[in-house]
Motif scaffolding. Structure first.
Motif, mmCIF file in Angstrom:
data_model
loop_
_atom_site.group_PDB
_atom_site.id
_atom_site.type_symbol
_atom_site.label_atom_id
_atom_site.label_comp_id
_atom_site.label_asym_id
_atom_site.label_seq_id
_atom_site.Cartn_x
_atom_site.Cartn_y
_atom_site.Cartn_z
ATOM 1 N N LEU A 400 74.034 -1.539 17.971
ATOM 2 C CA LEU A 400 72.763 -1.368 18.673
ATOM 3 C C LEU A 400 72.979 -0.973 20.131
ATOM 4 N N LEU A 401 74.039 -1.501 20.745
ATOM 5 C CA LEU A 401 74.353 -1.115 22.121
ATOM 6 C C LEU A 401 74.718 0.363 22.202
ATOM 7 N N VAL A 402 75.559 0.813 21.289
ATOM 8 C CA VAL A 402 75.968 2.224 21.294
ATOM 9 C C VAL A 402 74.758 3.121 21.063
ATOM 10 N N GLY A 403 73.890 2.734 20.115
ATOM 11 C CA GLY A 403 72.690 3.518 19.863
ATOM 12 C C GLY A 403 71.770 3.582 21.072
ATOM 13 N N SER A 404 71.617 2.448 21.752
ATOM 14 C CA SER A 404 70.749 2.440 22.940
ATOM 15 C C SER A 404 71.353 3.271 24.063
ATOM 16 N N ILE A 405 72.669 3.282 24.170
ATOM 17 C CA ILE A 405 73.323 4.120 25.184
ATOM 18 C C ILE A 405 73.025 5.599 24.923
ATOM 19 N N ALA A 406 73.068 6.003 23.644
ATOM 20 C CA ALA A 406 72.771 7.404 23.313
ATOM 21 C C ALA A 406 71.328 7.758 23.667
ATOM 22 N N VAL A 407 70.390 6.849 23.358
ATOM 23 C CA VAL A 407 68.977 7.113 23.653
ATOM 24 C C VAL A 407 68.746 7.189 25.157
ATOM 25 N N VAL A 408 69.301 6.235 25.893
ATOM 26 C CA VAL A 408 69.114 6.213 27.347
ATOM 27 C C VAL A 408 69.781 7.422 27.987
ATOM 28 N N ALA A 409 70.915 7.868 27.444
ATOM 29 C CA ALA A 409 71.591 9.042 28.001
ATOM 30 C C ALA A 409 70.717 10.288 27.871
ATOM 31 N N VAL A 410 70.081 10.446 26.715
ATOM 32 C CA VAL A 410 69.185 11.600 26.527
ATOM 33 C C VAL A 410 67.999 11.520 27.484
ATOM 34 N N ALA A 411 67.418 10.310 27.590
ATOM 35 C CA ALA A 411 66.271 10.146 28.500
ATOM 36 C C ALA A 411 66.669 10.381 29.951
ATOM 37 N N ALA A 412 67.821 9.877 30.350
ATOM 38 C CA ALA A 412 68.274 10.069 31.726
ATOM 39 C C ALA A 412 68.542 11.542 32.017
ATOM 40 N N SER A 413 69.104 12.263 31.037
ATOM 41 C CA SER A 413 69.359 13.696 31.233
ATOM 42 C C SER A 413 68.052 14.460 31.431
ATOM 43 N N ARG A 414 67.042 14.125 30.630
ATOM 44 C CA ARG A 414 65.756 14.799 30.773
ATOM 45 C C ARG A 414 65.113 14.468 32.132
ATOM 46 N N MET A 415 65.227 13.215 32.544
ATOM 47 C CA MET A 415 64.655 12.825 33.833
ATOM 48 C C MET A 415 65.368 13.521 34.981
ATOM 49 N N TYR A 416 66.682 13.647 34.858
ATOM 50 C CA TYR A 416 67.434 14.327 35.911
ATOM 51 C C TYR A 416 67.093 15.823 35.940
ATOM 52 N N ALA A 417 66.957 16.412 34.745
ATOM 53 C CA ALA A 417 66.577 17.826 34.690
ATOM 54 C C ALA A 417 65.189 18.042 35.278
ATOM 55 N N ALA A 418 64.267 17.087 35.010
ATOM 56 C CA ALA A 418 62.934 17.192 35.603
ATOM 57 C C ALA A 418 63.008 17.073 37.116
ATOM 58 N N GLY A 419 63.877 16.202 37.607
ATOM 59 C CA GLY A 419 64.047 16.087 39.053
ATOM 60 C C GLY A 419 64.572 17.368 39.669
#
Length: 439
Positions: A400-419
């Motif tokens: 579950l930790l590894v899965g959450s890391i993958a989800v958060v990584a995608v979300a963080a990438s999108r947020m950074y791209a939006a920035g």
């Protein structure tokens, strides 16, 4: 100079501008609402806990071959655990504990394993006349319930001794009842339960590990967030976006700053771990053979060190990505202070839950939090230190930790791209979400 450079009215104008900039921002409003909700939840938490306790009846079984001894044990345990609250109506009050007598030892052990019973009191009279009380429970000897039942054991011994006083002048000497706790969920090493010294050492090391993890994710997480946010407030962004994609830039920031933080952590932690590993030899050298016994910390195995390394690394990566997403969301480093407290509260909840687990707590929230990111790095590590955990539970928590890391990584990438798309602007939440969808 003071007369030529008056403080007012310019200082007031600057202060008013800074105040308006802070309180009018959407981040300030969102964080204020979140913190207000958290404060209200904390304020009503004792009421909620008492309400749930009032709705829950905890069952404890008393098993004894001596019927009279079983009656006395039931009465004493009931009187200590079910104390009428001040001002409560005795007719309407429901006892939180149900003390039951049972003659089926196998049945109560099965009910204890399934969780239908919170504990089993095994009461017997030894050939010497001393009363022996054993509490079988999933909690440790340091739990509040175990301490209350330890006091009940003393009362059982007193009541049993007084009931057997002879009518003549000869009086048998009083022997306090023996009391011990058999924790069913205790940690093991090589298939055997830990002794008292090993259990105490595991608890101490668990606190050290959890504190280190908490300090690391908060301090170095802010490093990552500050590094991401500061770049957006300078002209460096204009040069970098033409040479690398937002995903590449975010990954490089997290890996680079995270590696720098981990390097500092390793330099700090490695000597400490070496001292712990060779503590027995150091104690013998400093204290001498006669004083070094009991000083070393025992119970630390390679498996525990490996588990600490895995949960530490995964927890650090998860929080680093969360902090990176926070840094991507703000438009300047000053705004990080507004969002840092809510994120720190996430780590604080995991830390406090882990402390409860290290103290012998085994409630529903402790179990759920050991699987639920971002709390699981703290809580599962704590449970491993002091409890017997099935391998599948550890693997599920890691998965579950590894899965959450993958989800958060995608979300963080999108947020950074939006920035990046909104570089040079101070957009609201709607504009940021719209840009994140396009990224």
């Amino acid at each position: 100079m003071a007369g030529r450079d008056p403080l007012l009215p310019n200082a007031w104008i600057v202060a008013r501008r800074e105040y308006r900039d802070r309180v009018r921002g959407p981040l300030f409003l969102a964080s204020t609402i979140v913190l207000m909700a958290l404060g209200m939840l904390v304020a009503v938490a004792p009421i909620g806990i008492r309400y749930l306790d009032r709705q829950t009846v905890t069952r404890i079984a008393v098993v004894s071959d001596d019927a009279d001894l079983a009656v006395r044990a039931t009465a004493v345990a009931d009187s200590l655990l079910n104390i009428l609250p001040q001002g409560a109506d005795p007719a309407a009050w429901e006892k939180p504990y149900r003390i039951e007598r049972s003659g089926d030892r196998a049945g109560v052990d099965a009910a204890l394993s399934k969780g239908d019973l919170a504990g089993v009191l095994l009461v017997q009279r030894l050939p010497s006349g001393q009363v022996d009380v054993v509490l079988r429970s999933n909690e440790g000897a340091s739990s509040a319930r175990a301490q209350l039942l330890g006091l009940a054991a003393f009362g059982i011994g007193v009541l049993d001794w007084s009931s057997r006083l002879p009518s003549g002048n000869a009086v048998d000497p009083f022997q306090p009842a023996a009391f011990r706790v058999e924790a069913l969920n205790t940690a093991t090493e090589g298939g055997r339960p830990l002794d008292a010294q090993e259990a105490a050492s595991r608890g101490f090391l668990g606190i050290v590990f959890v504190v280190l993890l908490f300090i690391t994710v908060v301090i170095y997480g802010m490093w990552v967030a500050t590094g991401v946010a500061s770049e957006k407030s300078s002209r460096v962004m204009e040069l970098m976006i033409s040479a690398a994609s937002p995903r590449q830039m975010l990954t490089g920031k997290v890996v680079g700053i995270g590696a720098a933080g981990l390097s500092q952590y390793i330099v700090i932690a490695l000597p400490t771990l070496l001292i712990i590993a060779f503590q027995d030899r150091i104690a013998q050298l400093v204290l001498g053979p006669s004083w070094s016994e009991g000083a070393p910390i025992v119970g630390l195995s390679p498996g525990l060190l490996a588990a600490y390394g895995v949960f530490f690394l995964l927890g650090f990566v998860l929080f680093a990505l969360i902090y990176a997403a926070m840094g991507s969301f703000v438009s300047r480093p000053d705004d990080l202070q507004t969002l840092s407290l809510p994120l720190s509260l996430l780590a604080t909840v995991g830390y406090l839950t882990a402390i409860v687990a290290l103290g012998g707590g085994s409630g529903l929230w402790v179990t759920v939090a050991s699987f639920l990111p971002p709390f699981s790095p703290f809580v599962m590590l704590a449970r491993l230190m002091v409890s017997a955990i099935e391998p599948w539970q550890v693997l599920l928590s890691i998965g579950l930790l590894v899965g959450s890391i993958a989800v958060v990584a995608v979300a963080a990438s999108r947020m950074y791209a939006a920035g990046v798309l909104l570089y040079g602007q101070r957009p609201g939440i709607r504009a940021f979400v719209a840009a994140a969808r396009k990224a």
